[in-house]
Write a protein that holds these residues in place. Sequence first.
Motif, mmCIF file in Angstrom:
data_model
loop_
_atom_site.group_PDB
_atom_site.id
_atom_site.type_symbol
_atom_site.label_atom_id
_atom_site.label_comp_id
_atom_site.label_asym_id
_atom_site.label_seq_id
_atom_site.Cartn_x
_atom_site.Cartn_y
_atom_site.Cartn_z
ATOM 1 N N VAL A 1 25.647 11.843 14.557
ATOM 2 C CA VAL A 1 24.895 12.507 14.376
ATOM 3 C C VAL A 1 24.114 13.385 15.190
ATOM 4 C CG1 VAL A 1 22.547 12.725 12.796
ATOM 5 C CG2 VAL A 1 24.371 10.917 12.534
ATOM 6 N N LEU A 2 23.052 13.454 16.520
ATOM 7 C CA LEU A 2 22.335 13.857 17.148
ATOM 8 C C LEU A 2 23.274 14.693 17.708
ATOM 9 C CD1 LEU A 2 20.154 10.466 18.768
ATOM 10 C CD2 LEU A 2 20.165 12.457 17.136
ATOM 11 N N THR A 3 24.069 14.645 17.957
ATOM 12 C CA THR A 3 25.609 15.670 18.580
ATOM 13 C C THR A 3 25.054 16.127 17.852
ATOM 14 O OG1 THR A 3 26.890 13.530 19.105
ATOM 15 C CG2 THR A 3 27.927 15.896 19.698
ATOM 16 N N GLU A 4 25.428 16.673 16.580
ATOM 17 C CA GLU A 4 25.835 17.199 15.459
ATOM 18 C C GLU A 4 23.892 17.902 15.376
ATOM 19 O OE1 GLU A 4 28.048 18.839 14.247
ATOM 20 O OE2 GLU A 4 26.799 20.153 12.846
ATOM 21 N N VAL A 5 23.104 17.300 15.630
ATOM 22 C CA VAL A 5 21.395 18.151 15.533
ATOM 23 C C VAL A 5 20.966 18.939 16.395
ATOM 24 C CG1 VAL A 5 19.503 17.883 15.442
ATOM 25 C CG2 VAL A 5 20.747 16.258 13.469
ATOM 26 N N MET A 6 22.041 18.767 17.874
ATOM 27 C CA MET A 6 21.429 19.277 19.077
ATOM 28 C C MET A 6 22.177 19.931 19.344
ATOM 29 S SD MET A 6 19.273 17.534 20.398
ATOM 30 C CE MET A 6 18.610 16.524 19.643
ATOM 31 N N GLN A 7 23.575 20.584 18.953
ATOM 32 C CA GLN A 7 24.946 21.537 18.716
ATOM 33 C C GLN A 7 23.646 22.859 17.618
ATOM 34 O OE1 GLN A 7 28.637 21.129 16.655
ATOM 35 N NE2 GLN A 7 29.375 20.201 19.366
#
Lengths: 205, 205
Positions: free
Chosen positions: B172-178
């Motif tokens: 989830v964080l990977t997607e948000v950060m992207q």
Amino acid sequence: MVKEISKNIEDKIMAAAVDEFEEKGFNGARMQQIADKAGINKALVHYYFRSKEKLFEKVFLIVAQRAFKKFATTLNNDGTVFEKIGNFFNMHQDLLWKNRNFPIFFLNEVNRNPNLIKKVFEKAELDSNILGFIEQINDEKAQGKIRTDVEPISLLVNIISLSIFPYIGQPVLTEVMQRLNSDYGTFLQQHRQQLAQFVINSIKA
Amino acid sequence: MVKEISKNIEDKIMAAAVDEFEEKGFNGARMQQIADKAGINKALVHYYFRSKEKLFEKVFLIVAQRAFKKFATTLNNDGTVFEKIGNFFNMHQDLLWKNRNFPIFFLNEVNRNPNLIKKVFEKAELDSNILGFIEQINDEKAQGKIRTDVEPISLLVNIISLSIFPYIGQPVLTEVMQRLNSDYGTFLQQHRQQLAQFVINSIKA
DNA sequence: GTCTATATTGGGATAGAC
DNA sequence: GTCTATCCCAATATAGAC
């Protein structure tokens, strides 16, 4: 009206599928179980949704987007950052209590297939809500209400960490509490009361 | 020495199994894959461990107990509560970074089968460490170093929540950060730096 | 101990009657 | 649309040669 009847069965299958998938995960779930829970024949499940994967994806997107929507709206209410933090924990803890096995299910599935998360985000308008909250945090930092060394994104992640983990860790906490002569339920009712204050203490200037 | 050789193969299988189970979970793991990763025949895996369940349980208990042991020792070092909190986050974040998919694996498996957690706790002497840390917190509350409204168990759970969640929520964080034009790795390196201070700010009297 | 070959079953999916 | 019967493959597990 035929369409109506078929829609009801679709819904029944969906509801049964949510149940089964949330409990067992994609790999552990059984199409037979879903059929049984829906009170219909296994072949019908395939008739309506073709495959386990397709059924899963539909179910997953619906429950995930519903969860994210509720999540986003609480950040979007009126009030100061401190008030929003209080509101968020109240709402989120109620929601989690009613859906105790959703978080671990959700996180495990997106871990298994990270592609799912992209699809969830496409429809849930999380970005503007996040950005709005971040902006407000920066405003209140400038106004001297919040410590200047607070990083908005980290604060957000901290809040979510504190809110969700007690549910993800349920089996561990249950065992620990037992060994401390307490129990998970009473712990959680105590624990949730201190979350907002814990965060606010930490960030207030 | 024959025993030596066989022990090596057992170890190879165990190592391969850790890999496969951590990546796919019990339900997603394949005995064939474990054999391939160990560079041996599938039948040999059964020869040494009889069944997938037995192999899994052995693997799970070893990695879980190793994790809990490291976890417990950091609470047991010298120093004040504030120092221990700093030490804990340093150690734990390093450990998690090197084993990024362990937490979600562990929590998902104990969720699937809560009985596992009892077996983990039997050997890991967590209780005395926990109790010792709790006692120390109460001492420092009495000394006026820590806020009197801090509940030791909740503090402990908060610390663990903050430490583990960023890894459990990786996809989830990977997607948000992207979407925020950043990336997970750099976020995490920033994020971990503020964890100890976040907690200490919150509880210091 | 280590392999090849095979047994067995669980479970997703489809064919075809009604 | 809904059922019964069946197909078929994947994956655990074992038998038996070496």
